[in-house]
Design a protein around this motif. Structure first.
Motif, PDB file in Angstrom:
ATOM      1  N   UNK A 130       0.872  -1.177   0.000  1.00 36.26           N
ATOM      2  CA  UNK A 130       0.000   0.000   0.000  1.00 36.26           C
ATOM      3  C   UNK A 130       0.905   1.221   0.000  1.00 36.26           C
ATOM      4  N   UNK A 131       0.722   2.086  -0.992  1.00 34.50           N
ATOM      5  CA  UNK A 131       1.551   3.275  -1.076  1.00 34.50           C
ATOM      6  C   UNK A 131       3.021   2.979  -1.211  1.00 34.50           C
ATOM      7  N   UNK A 132       3.356   1.859  -1.856  1.00 38.06           N
ATOM      8  CA  UNK A 132       4.754   1.502  -2.082  1.00 38.06           C
ATOM      9  C   UNK A 132       5.444   0.818  -0.922  1.00 38.06           C
ATOM     10  N   UNK A 133       4.740   0.647   0.195  1.00 35.73           N
ATOM     11  CA  UNK A 133       5.331   0.019   1.377  1.00 35.73           C
ATOM     12  C   UNK A 133       4.632  -1.307   1.673  1.00 35.73           C
ATOM     13  N   UNK A 134       5.371  -2.215   2.262  1.00 39.19           N
ATOM     14  CA  UNK A 134       4.811  -3.506   2.659  1.00 39.19           C
ATOM     15  C   UNK A 134       4.115  -3.330   3.999  1.00 39.19           C
ATOM     16  N   UNK A 135       2.803  -3.624   4.038  1.00 36.95           N
ATOM     17  CA  UNK A 135       2.035  -3.388   5.260  1.00 36.95           C
ATOM     18  C   UNK A 135       1.613  -4.679   5.960  1.00 36.95           C
ATOM     19  N   UNK A 136       1.739  -5.815   5.302  1.00 37.39           N
ATOM     20  CA  UNK A 136       1.394  -7.092   5.932  1.00 37.39           C
ATOM     21  C   UNK A 136       2.019  -8.230   5.135  1.00 37.39           C
TER      22      UNK A 136
END
Length: 259
Positions: free
Chosen positions: A209-215
């Motif tokens: 999400x938004x270029x970042x790993x969130x899970x």
């Protein structure tokens, strides 16, 4: 072969589209990449198959930096099915799939018996064995997708990188392709929009999400109603699939997502 992304940053037009991603696909594992449009999935995959150079971080194959490998050696280890593709209208299906054998050939060498056998086997695996002499230009979108997957399989890679491989496929061929992914032994990193397909085929899911790993984690741990609401902005219930026991997501198509 183990695929690892180590603090990967990828920039487009001077802006980080992928920022600080750490991700591992263990040998023989199917790792799914999911997230909303614009989350950075395709950009991340382009860096993995060397279409884009990372701004920072590394892509590692069994601990070796992929960018340090000669292109032919990298292609013998990793094959990709990207979303952007050349048309190659003049090639036959057999010739198109035969391009996957180039990393195994010496310069200007003719196809060997092994090359021909691997090409035929790859076509059979995707259900296109009877279409070898057709022109690639004559194929439907779904048929082209299966031929391009056959080209990747013909490389005999240790690692497969697939960007939306079920695009253009009808439901039967989607099921066949996902079953093929489960049956083959290559380490696989695959981006999928269909979350139920991802839950069925993947050993682990990684959510961008938004270029970042969130899970990250097994599908039944990652795919929760709270995550779907937070990342995708949808109302959904997660149950067990009555046939397989995999997580099954039922979306609320009647209530508009909140702004």
């Amino acid at each position: 072969m183990r695929l690892a992304l180590d603090d990967l940053h990828v920039a487009l037009a001077g802006r980080d589209v992928v920022a600080g991603v750490h991700l591992v696909a263990e040998s023989g594992e199917i790792a799914g990449l999911i997230g909303p449009n614009g989350s950075g999935k395709s950009t991340l995959l382009r860096a993995v198959y060397r279409h884009l150079a990372p701004r920072a971080g590394r892509v590692l194959l069994d601990g070796r930096d992929l960018t340090a490998l000669p292109r032919a050696e990298a292609a013998r280890n990793l094959a990709a099915l990207p979303q952007e593709r050349g048309e190659d209208f003049e090639l036959t299906v057999r010739q198109m799939v035969g391009l996957g054998r180039l990393p195994h050939q010496r310069a200007f060498a003719a196809d060997s018996a092994e090359d021909r056998a691997q090409t035929a086997r790859a076509l059979d695996r995707v259900g296109m064995g009877g279409h070898a002499e057709r022109r690639f230009a004559e194929l439907s979108g779904g048929e082209r997708q299966r031929v391009l997957l056959a080209r990747a399989l013909a490389q005999q890679p240790e690692v497969l990188v697939l960007d939306e491989p079920t695009n253009h496929l009808d439901i039967r061929h989607q099921v066949e392709l996902l079953a093929l992914l489960r049956a083959q032994r290559a380490t696989t990193l695959v981006a999928l929009h269909d979350l139920n397909a991802a839950a069925s085929v993947c050993d682990r899911l990684h959510v961008l999400a938004g270029g970042a790993l969130v899970a990250s984690g097994p599908p039944r741990e990652v795919l929760t109603a709270d995550l779907l609401a937070e990342v995708f902005g949808v109302r959904a219930a997660v149950t067990a699939h009555p046939l397989t026991g995999d997580p099954l997501i039922a979306f609320d198509h009647r209530t508009p997502p909140a702004a």
